[in-house]
Design a protein around this motif. Structure first.
Motif, PDB file in Angstrom:
ATOM      1  N   ALA A 108       0.438  32.702  17.340  1.00 31.34           N
ATOM      2  CA  ALA A 108       0.463  32.433  15.900  1.00 31.34           C
ATOM      3  C   ALA A 108       1.724  31.680  15.474  1.00 31.34           C
ATOM      4  CB  ALA A 108       0.332  33.737  15.108  1.00 31.34           C
ATOM      5  N   LEU A 109       2.890  32.159  15.930  1.00 31.36           N
ATOM      6  CA  LEU A 109       4.144  31.518  15.523  1.00 31.36           C
ATOM      7  C   LEU A 109       4.192  30.073  16.016  1.00 31.36           C
ATOM      8  CD1 LEU A 109       6.911  31.586  14.221  1.00 31.36           C
ATOM      9  CD2 LEU A 109       7.841  32.592  16.317  1.00 31.36           C
ATOM     10  N   GLY A 110       3.871  29.887  17.300  1.00 31.23           N
ATOM     11  CA  GLY A 110       3.882  28.535  17.874  1.00 31.23           C
ATOM     12  C   GLY A 110       2.904  27.617  17.162  1.00 31.23           C
ATOM     13  N   LEU A 111       1.718  28.149  16.866  1.00 32.92           N
ATOM     14  CA  LEU A 111       0.714  27.348  16.147  1.00 32.92           C
ATOM     15  C   LEU A 111       1.235  26.912  14.787  1.00 32.92           C
ATOM     16  CD1 LEU A 111      -2.542  29.383  16.914  1.00 32.92           C
ATOM     17  CD2 LEU A 111      -2.141  27.014  17.567  1.00 32.92           C
ATOM     18  N   CYS A 112       1.800  27.872  14.058  1.00 35.46           N
ATOM     19  CA  CYS A 112       2.309  27.545  12.708  1.00 35.46           C
ATOM     20  C   CYS A 112       3.454  26.542  12.789  1.00 35.46           C
ATOM     21  CB  CYS A 112       2.756  28.814  11.981  1.00 35.46           C
ATOM     22  SG  CYS A 112       1.366  29.828  11.426  1.00 35.46           S
ATOM     23  N   GLN A 113       4.316  26.687  13.783  1.00 28.20           N
ATOM     24  CA  GLN A 113       5.434  25.738  13.921  1.00 28.20           C
ATOM     25  C   GLN A 113       4.922  24.333  14.214  1.00 28.20           C
ATOM     26  OE1 GLN A 113       7.592  27.866  16.972  1.00 28.20           O
ATOM     27  NE2 GLN A 113       9.046  28.751  15.497  1.00 28.20           N
ATOM     28  N   ASN A 114       3.948  24.253  15.129  1.00 30.50           N
ATOM     29  CA  ASN A 114       3.380  22.939  15.464  1.00 30.50           C
ATOM     30  C   ASN A 114       2.633  22.338  14.283  1.00 30.50           C
ATOM     31  OD1 ASN A 114       3.692  21.974  18.388  1.00 30.50           O
ATOM     32  ND2 ASN A 114       3.287  24.154  18.657  1.00 30.50           N
ATOM     33  N   LEU A 115       1.877  23.176  13.575  1.00 35.10           N
ATOM     34  CA  LEU A 115       1.126  22.672  12.419  1.00 35.10           C
ATOM     35  C   LEU A 115       2.072  22.250  11.285  1.00 35.10           C
ATOM     36  CD1 LEU A 115      -1.805  25.238  12.449  1.00 35.10           C
ATOM     37  CD2 LEU A 115      -2.079  22.750  12.574  1.00 35.10           C
TER      38      LEU A 115
END
Length: 1021
Positions: A573-580
């Motif tokens: 979740a954290l990585g996804l949000c950072q990339n998005l």
């Protein structure tokens, strides 16, 4: 500022030295509102002796100033331009259109458009006379046509009532226009300037007939005179001499533009006014005349035009697209189809099919600019103008309407291409034809899935002819895919793994198409173990791609994966949000850097925010993750909650709603967003009030202590300022202010005993608004504010109502609303469970007041009204519970695997057949979306009587059972004032005694149920 000084400042605005440029811009801003400034700018623009760069800066400044200041948005705002300056500009600007070069004409044209839209006809009645006069002057025809085009365009999309000035314009100008048109068409070997004049006439005609044909054109002789000229232009070959060599310039050449606009007009007349099925009775005669006299002639011309494709001659893409649109619309009409039929095979196999194949232009773009190839491939606007899309539409319509004669032979044609491809050696394979054949199968896939014998052959065809191309040496074939319901799971698995491999292809278009294809496989995947092991690798490839291209379809696929895996996405979740978030900022930067570019960057930015919301929803049961994610999302929320974020405001507010609802606590950083939302609401964001309401509720209900205690900023004061401004605004529609009383309810329910000083303020504005409210739903909401105030503090509220001198009026109005019923017996007001409960709690609170506050007669009336309301509430709760159980049973038996369409509809409903918990999934979505009681009821629609999202509202009154509260209040009255209680009971007739007895019994049952629910909840934990 005099003319020479202004010219000097404008030249300085072009300086390469930033300080000089900035000083010049500041000077222009300082003097822009001074008298004669606009007039002097106009003088510089038309001064041929002045440097062209200075004239251009003047024209841009002139256009921008007029766009911003000619007509103030706010009627109360004082005018920025003197009427004398306006008059001088109007008197002179029209004549300059012909004098200035095209570069400046575009800027002046925009200015004229702004002025006409603002001033015609009221402030500029002489405009039409200027046009008609100049149409008579040989050297002024271009200027007159140019202005007439702007004038006609003002009314292009207007409704019938608003088009009345247009009919006058047509009456005054079209006879002369027709005469000019006729003379221009008759010129032998016309120069390119004639094309520019004809194009303007075509555009004027187009704007005038876009929605309705003016009555003057219903005269058969007049209409025929126009049609003869249009058909002449359609038949006439475009002059060869003077055509540019470069195809990009060639398609914009004047005579090709004339051809395009001619076809455009004839298509519009045919599809909107020449179709008997679409016409009103009074227009049928015109449609019949058009079909009989012109439709066939136009079709013959179009078929002749398409021969250019056979002979390899030039035809612009837009012209091909428009011609094929006409043919597609003709397929359903018997007489037109009969005209096509003798040539249908040539049309289908030698003209249409080649358009579906990969071509030289595609290959050049693929090799030289793969990013642009991807952009064009996913651009809806490009699709509208594309010959390939038009060819696909023609084939679809032909097979849909005339399939009996055409489907089989078209499939045989495609199969023959497959055969020849398989038999040919690698260097001679018809790669491009196979590309077209695969596109054809994809286009007809839905039809083939439903048609014997093809539906049983589709899977074999995919395995035999598509699977091998995943490893083709030719990139555009590797990018082809089609998705069906595979009967053999091995085929499904193989196809999906090929798609996943495509995400690492060396060619960018293949990688993007693979991600797009993956979405349908993820949606159809029944065993998530097929994807689970490669999920980290998939996400990695996703973000590599998102770093390369801005494409909202990539984000759609990511959303699908997140939606499918739910809480399993927690580690990512954290990585996804950072990339998005990083992708969002890139999209915004590219969108801001080039305002004139397409909006793919802006769309992708919206997609990124929507995907972030999907991730937040998937981890809603893991509050600790929100703390980790907050620092990544805060900069987006802070920037996009200002006017910079108007295009993404709804999506950002949804993220704020999730962050304030699911985080363990609301951080001070998140509280810093409150003033931004309030500022926007007070300034420009009233259209988003319903969305802003959701996070504001979260702040008050989940951060009550901070809301009450903090004085810098003072949240209570800022809430009052906003709500008072909105509710007291007489220009605000009832529907626009509906969130306001809902917010007051949130305040009273969550801050019980802590906002006494605000009670009178909120009651005042509520009563004031109630007096002039028309919409029943808003009336209910406003009365519920009073009910909430009574529940908050009955004595204080009653004293305030008496102080304001409105107590009797308010209660009479309330009781009258409670008694209103429809013919069916259903209540007109307070339709929802939540509405009834709030009213019950408010009225019940009055019962507990001492005798000197509530007279016996009033007590009797309140008691009876509350009893009836409680019974209605009880029945509705029971009915809704029964309905929900039936819906749950329906969902349990819902087979999502029957066919594609049912799978799709399940996804739209938010159901996931993997987790077996559809109902709670649906409820979670509603809760997370935070509609929670804030969806407006349509007062004219009975469909909202049953289920309502109000039932998802979370508030302190959820823990209050209205039956127990009523019984305990009455028992309190009995204990404190037995004589008064006895008198009340004696006034009740048998019916009300029975109701009271039933409510008392139900209250006891509810106590048992509540204890049981608590026990079950405790055991579950």
């Amino acid at each position: 500022m005099d003319l020479p000084s202004l010219a000097v400042v404008l030249r300085a605005a072009l300086s390469h030295v930033p300080e000089e440029r900035k000083a010049a811009e500041e000077s222009l801003n300082q003097f822009q509102y001074t008298p004669q400034h606009l007039v002097r700018l106009l003088q510089i623009i038309v001064d041929g002796s002045c440097d062209m760069a200075v004239r251009q800066v003047a024209s841009i400044h002139f256009k921008n100033f007029i766009a911003k200041n000619w007509s103030p948005n706010d009627p109360d705002e004082s005018p920025k331009v003197l009427e004398s300056d306006k008059a001088m500009v109007r008197e002179n600007i029209l004549g300059f259109i012909v004098q200035v070069p095209p570069l400046l004409r575009a800027q002046l044209g925009e200015s004229i458009k702004t002025i006409i839209h603002s001033d015609y006809p009221e402030q500029w009645p002489s405009l039409l006379h200027w046009v008609t006069h100049n149409l008579e002057l040989q050297n002024q025809i271009f200027g007159a046509l140019y202005v007439l085009r702007v004038l006609a365009r003002k009314y292009e999309f207007k409704s019938e009532d608003e088009r009345i000035p247009l009919y006058h314009i047509v009456e005054e100008t079209f006879p002369r226009l027709l005469s000019i048109f006729s003379k221009l068409v008759q010129i032998v070997n016309p120069p390119i300037e004639v094309a520019d004049l004809i194009k303007l006439i075509c555009k004027i005609f187009w704007s005038s007939i876009y929605l309705e044909i003016p009555k003057q054109l219903f005269d058969p002789n007049v209409f025929n005179a126009w049609m003869v000229l249009f058909i002449n232009l359609l038949e006439r070959p475009v002059p060869v001499e003077g055509q540019p060599i470069d195809p990009e310039i060639r398609k914009s050449w004047g005579w090709w533009k004339v051809k395009k606009w001619t076809i455009h007009i004839l298509n519009r007349l045919y599809t909107r006014f020449g179709d008997l099925k679409l016409q009103k009775p009074e227009s049928k005669a015109f449609a019949q005349m058009f079909q009989k006299t012109y439709a066939g002639k136009i079709l013959a011309c179009h078929m002749q035009l398409l021969n250019a494709i056979l002979t390899g001659d030039y035809l612009p893409d837009r012209v091909i697209n428009l011609v094929l649109q006409y043919l597609t619309n003709s397929v359903t009409k018997n007489s037109m189809y009969q005209m096509m039929q003798p040539q249908i095979d040539i049309l289908l196999f030698e003209i249409i099919f080649p358009l579906m194949c990969f071509n030289d232009k595609d290959q050049n773009l693929w090799d030289e600019d793969p990013h642009e190839y991807v952009r064009k491939g996913y651009d809806i606007i490009e699709d509208l103008y594309s010959p390939r899309t038009a060819a696909m539409d023609f084939v679809s319509e032909l097979v849909r309407k005339r399939g009996k004669n055409n489907l089989q032979k078209f499939i045989h044609f495609v199969v023959d291409i497959f055969r020849r491809y398989d038999e040919a050696p690698a260097d001679l394979k018809p790669y491009r034809q196979k590309d077209g054949a695969l596109l054809a199968i994809g286009t007809l896939c839905d039809k083939l899935k439903q048609t014997d014998p093809y539906k049983s052959e589709l899977e074999r065809m995919l395995v035999q002819h598509v699977f091998p191309e995943f490893s083709s040496r030719v990139g555009h074939l590797r990018a082809k895919y089609a998705h069906i319901n595979f009967s053999d799971p091995n085929n499904f698995r193989q196809a999906m793994h090929c798609i996943v491999s495509g995400m690492r292809d060396p060619d960018l278009p293949v990688r993007v198409d693979s991600v797009f294809a993956l979405r349908s496989f993820v949606e159809a995947c029944k065993d998530l173990d097929e994807i689970r092991p490669i999920l980290p690798q998939l996400l990695d490839e996703f973000f590599k791609l998102m770093n390369e291209v801005e494409n909202e379809d990539l984000v759609f696929t990511l959303e699908t994966i997140v939606d499918k895996f739910g809480e399993e996405m927690a580690p990512y979740a954290l990585g996804l949000c950072q990339n998005l978030a990083a992708a969002f900022w890139r999209c915004m930067a590219s969108s801001e850097a080039d305002d004139e570019a397409d909006d793919s960057g802006a769309l992708a930015a919206v997609g990124c925010l929507r995907a972030i919301s999907t991730i937040l929803e998937s981890i809603s049961s893991l509050p600790h993750l929100f703390i980790q994610i907050e620092p990544t999302l805060l900069p987006i929320m802070r920037r996009m909650l200002t006017s910079d974020g108007q295009d993404v405001y709804e999506e950002v507010l949804e993220i704020v709603s999730y962050m304030t609802f699911f985080s363990p606590t609301i951080s001070l950083d998140m509280w810093s967003l409150w003033p931004l939302m309030m500022e926007a609401l007070n300034d420009w964001a009233i259209d988003f009030f319903e969305n802003i309401l959701v996070p504001l509720d979260n702040y008050i209900s989940r951060g009550t202590d901070h809301f009450l205690a903090c004085k810098d900023p003072d949240y209570q004061q800022s809430l009052w300022n906003a709500l008072q401004s909105i509710m007291m605004d007489e220009n605000m529609e009832d529907s626009d202010i509906e969130p306001a009383p809902k917010l007051i309810e949130v305040l009273f329910q969550n801050c019980k005993g802590n906002v006494d000083p605000w009670v009178e303020h909120y009651l005042r504005i509520t009563i004031e608004r109630l007096r002039r409210t028309q919409k029943p739903y808003l009336k209910c909401l406003l009365v519920q504010v009073i009910a909430n105030a009574l529940y908050y503090n009955p004595l204080l509220t009653l004293e305030t109502l008496n102080k304001l001198g409105v107590a009797a009026d308010i209660f009479n109005h309330w009781f009258a609303m409670l008694q209103q019923v429809k013919k069916s017996g259903a209540r007109v007001n307070f339709k929802r469970e939540h509405d009834k409960k709030v009213c019950c709690l408010g009225l019940t609170s009055l019962i507990g007041l001492p005798a000197d506050k509530i007279p016996a007669e009033a007590l009797d009336r309140i008691f009876k009204a509350t009893l009836e309301l409680l019974v209605a509430y009880k029945d509705q709760v029971a009915e809704n519970k029964k309905q929900n159980e039936e819906d749950a049973d329906d969902m349990d038996g819902f087979d999502a695997d029957e066919d594609d369409e049912e799978v799709d509809s399940d996804k739209e409903m938010g159901l996931d057949d993997e987790d077996g918990d559809e109902v709670s999934s649906l409820e979670l979505q509603k809760l997370a979306a935070e509609a929670r009681g804030f969806l407006p009821a349509d007062e004219d629609d009975d469909s909202d009587d049953g289920f309502s999202d109000d039932e998802e509202l979370q508030s302190p009154i959820d823990e209050v059972d209205p039956f127990i509260f009523f019984v305990e209040t009455v028992q309190g009255l009995q204990a404190s004032d037995p004589a008064r209680f006895q008198n009340l009971m004696q006034t009740l007739d048998f019916r009300y005694q029975a109701l009271a007895s039933g409510i008392a019994q139900h209250a006891e049952e509810r106590k048992v149920e509540i204890e049981k629910e608590k026990l079950e909840k405790a055991n579950a934990q």
